[in-house]
Write an enzyme that holds these catalytic residues in place. Structure first.
Site, PDB file in Angstrom:
ATOM      1  N   ASN A  19      56.259  42.428  44.407  1.00  0.00           N
ATOM      2  CA  ASN A  19      55.219  43.099  45.181  1.00  0.00           C
ATOM      3  C   ASN A  19      53.980  42.209  45.246  1.00  0.00           C
ATOM      4  O   ASN A  19      53.469  41.772  44.212  1.00  0.00           O
ATOM      5  CB  ASN A  19      54.850  44.446  44.552  1.00  0.00           C
ATOM      6  CG  ASN A  19      53.918  45.242  45.449  1.00  0.00           C
ATOM      7  OD1 ASN A  19      54.360  46.001  46.299  1.00  0.00           O
ATOM      8  ND2 ASN A  19      52.623  45.070  45.260  1.00  0.00           N
ATOM      9  N   TYR A  55      49.334  35.036  52.622  1.00  0.00           N
ATOM     10  CA  TYR A  55      49.953  33.784  53.080  1.00  0.00           C
ATOM     11  C   TYR A  55      50.902  33.270  52.004  1.00  0.00           C
ATOM     12  O   TYR A  55      50.513  33.116  50.833  1.00  0.00           O
ATOM     13  CB  TYR A  55      48.911  32.704  53.383  1.00  0.00           C
ATOM     14  CG  TYR A  55      49.564  31.369  53.677  1.00  0.00           C
ATOM     15  CD1 TYR A  55      50.214  31.153  54.894  1.00  0.00           C
ATOM     16  CD2 TYR A  55      49.586  30.353  52.726  1.00  0.00           C
ATOM     17  CE1 TYR A  55      50.853  29.949  55.153  1.00  0.00           C
ATOM     18  CE2 TYR A  55      50.217  29.143  52.981  1.00  0.00           C
ATOM     19  CZ  TYR A  55      50.854  28.953  54.197  1.00  0.00           C
ATOM     20  OH  TYR A  55      51.500  27.776  54.456  1.00  0.00           O
ATOM     21  N   HIS A  97      50.429  43.161  53.265  1.00  0.00           N
ATOM     22  CA  HIS A  97      49.313  42.891  54.166  1.00  0.00           C
ATOM     23  C   HIS A  97      48.453  41.727  53.708  1.00  0.00           C
ATOM     24  O   HIS A  97      48.308  41.454  52.522  1.00  0.00           O
ATOM     25  CB  HIS A  97      48.415  44.127  54.362  1.00  0.00           C
ATOM     26  CG  HIS A  97      48.331  45.027  53.183  1.00  0.00           C
ATOM     27  ND1 HIS A  97      48.428  46.396  53.296  1.00  0.00           N
ATOM     28  CD2 HIS A  97      48.200  44.766  51.869  1.00  0.00           C
ATOM     29  CE1 HIS A  97      48.340  46.932  52.095  1.00  0.00           C
ATOM     30  NE2 HIS A  97      48.200  45.957  51.216  1.00  0.00           N
ATOM     31  N   ARG A 146      40.454  35.163  35.554  1.00  0.00           N
ATOM     32  CA  ARG A 146      39.234  35.448  36.304  1.00  0.00           C
ATOM     33  C   ARG A 146      38.072  35.501  35.320  1.00  0.00           C
ATOM     34  O   ARG A 146      38.262  35.686  34.110  1.00  0.00           O
ATOM     35  CB  ARG A 146      39.370  36.775  37.061  1.00  0.00           C
ATOM     36  CG  ARG A 146      39.571  37.968  36.159  1.00  0.00           C
ATOM     37  CD  ARG A 146      39.978  39.200  36.947  1.00  0.00           C
ATOM     38  NE  ARG A 146      40.060  40.370  36.073  1.00  0.00           N
ATOM     39  CZ  ARG A 146      40.828  41.426  36.325  1.00  0.00           C
ATOM     40  NH1 ARG A 146      41.600  41.443  37.401  1.00  0.00           N
ATOM     41  NH2 ARG A 146      40.829  42.458  35.511  1.00  0.00           N
TER      42      ARG A 146
END
Length: 457
Positions: free
Chosen positions: A376, A365, A362, A439
């Site tokens: 995955n 892009y 879901h 991050r």
């Protein structure tokens, strides 16, 4: 016996209100003139000549892969004049020529074969295609001899009381002995109110010469001409019913065939189920046991066996067997998806290869990427493939786990057996067996709201 065909495709089509020549308007995904050419070829007629006029370059552009020759009709002076323009094509030929119109796309190859067989076996000088209708108003009537041969064609305005009762009408499609046709054209004139040369007059000239003229009767839908957008829509409805009926006979289930739109060159395997609102276009092949749920569009693609597509668009791509696509997925051109993959909701894939058993479930892009098997992709993953000047490549190996909200800045490589932590922006290669974290470190400033006076009392 030598057989050839002339297709009249020079009409302006004023009532179409279009900048394009009438004959290149499409019915079920194929230009009208190409429907006629293809069915002539299916009837084993190799030599085909198109008479073209206004918009000739456009007609050539749409037919150049059909291996036809062209004759030019500079002025539209009637159907007889159009055939006169094709005399060079007939020069030195002996045998039979059929004449069709490029705006009658519903003629079938079976009828074309029947026309030639009837004409040649009966040794007719001319044979025409006719049809019987309930209301023949406006059509030329076929008047027959007691023997069944055609006596003459009478235009509606010239019919007497008895002739008006005749409901057999002329289609404007014919078969001629080439020598007879060429001789008759020499005697053709334009002595009529329109100042045009009519092909129907050739029938009268042939009959006066003592030659036999015959006719075969076909269903009206086969001779329907298209002169307006309304008639184009009517032809589309007839063609669509034929196409869907063919697929049902071959073992395809339609939940509602009247609201399913399939182009003429589409191939579908048996035990496939198609729900209402599906649009299948171009040279698409759908294999066996697929399920296409409502409002899916597939164009110029190959869909493997057992694929499920739900509310999705697939363009110029290949989907492997057992894969599920959608709902609301967008598979753009040059994409190849492997077997038993999962492409979920709001996923867009462009010019990429997706390996077997990979899940892109879901909000993702993927563009200009090579993705291995058993990967995955977490929700919100983006392959950032455009650097502002050109598209860059991303390579992802087998068994890669891409955490949610990951950005992969192309060009970049993610090797086999890797994990990428959620929220990462990956700009460098990820080695095999690695966990990549890219991050900012989380900082908790305790009591900050109270110090700023923002804490609600």
């Amino acid at each position: 016996m030598y057989n050839c065909a002339i297709i009249l495709a020079a009409g302006k089509g004023k009532r179409m209100k279009s900048s394009m020549p009438k004959v290149v308007h499409k019915v079920c995904g194929k230009e009208m003139v190409n429907h006629v050419i293809d069915n002539v070829r299916k009837a084993n007629i190799k030599d085909v000549n198109l008479v073209i006029g206004k918009g000739s370059e456009t007609v050539k552009e749409h037919t150049r892969d059909r291996n036809v020759t062209y004759s030019m009709q500079e002025e539209q002076l009637g159907t007889g004049h159009a055939v006169i323009c094709a005399e060079e094509f007939l020069k030195d030929k002996k045998g039979t020529v059929a004449i069709f119109t490029g705006d009658a796309p519903l003629i079938t190859n079976e009828t074309i074969q029947e026309l030639f067989e009837f004409h040649n076996s009966g040794k007719y000088a001319a044979t025409l295609i006719s049809s019987t209708v309930q209301d023949p108003t406006g059509y030329g009537r076929i008047i027959r001899e007691a023997s069944g041969e055609v006596k003459k064609i009478v235009e509606h305005k010239d019919c007497n009381e008895e002739e008006l009762k005749v409901n057999e009408i002329n289609s404007g499609m014919y078969c001629f002995d080439i020598e007879v046709l060429l001789n008759s054209l020499k005697n053709l004139n334009n002595d009529n109110s329109q100042g045009e040369y009519y092909l129907t007059d050739v029938i009268e000239i042939t009959k006066k010469s003592g030659d036999k003229v015959g006719a075969i009767v076909v269903p009206y839908e086969e001779i329907m001409g298209v002169n307006s957008r309304v008639q184009l829509s009517e032809a589309e409805i007839v063609m669509r019913k034929r196409i869907n009926h063919k697929h049902m006979v071959n073992g395809v289930t339609f939940i509602d065939c009247e609201s399913t739109y399939i182009d003429v060159d589409v191939e579908i395997g048996n035990d496939t189920i198609i729900y209402p609102g599906c649009v299948i276009q171009g040279n698409t092949t759908i294999k066996e046991e697929c399920t296409l749920y409502s409002n899916s569009r597939i164009c110029n693609s190959v869909i493997g066996s057992g694929v499920i597509v739900e509310n999705s668009v697939i363009l110029e791509s290949h989907v492997g067997e057992g894969t599920t696509v959608g709902p609301f997925a967008y598979i753009r051109p040059e994409t190849k998806i492997g077997k038993s993959a999962r492409i979920g909701d709001f996923v867009e894939i462009k010019k990429s290869t997706i390996g077997d058993n990979t899940k892109v479930s879901h909000l993702t892009y993927i563009g200009d990427a090579e993705v291995g098997s058993k990967c995955n992709f977490g929700c919100g993953t983006v392959v950032v493939n455009y650097d502002g000047q050109r598209k860059q490549k991303t390579i992802i190996g087998n068994n890669a786990f891409i955490g949610c909200n990951t950005n992969l800045i192309s060009p970049v490589k993610v090797n086999d057996n890797t994990y990428i932590a959620a929220g990462s922006t990956i700009t460098k290669e990820v080695p095999e067996g690695s966990l990549a974290i890219a991050r900012s470190k989380q900082i908790n400033k305790e009591g900050w709201l109270d110090k700023k006076g923002l804490l609600k009392k």
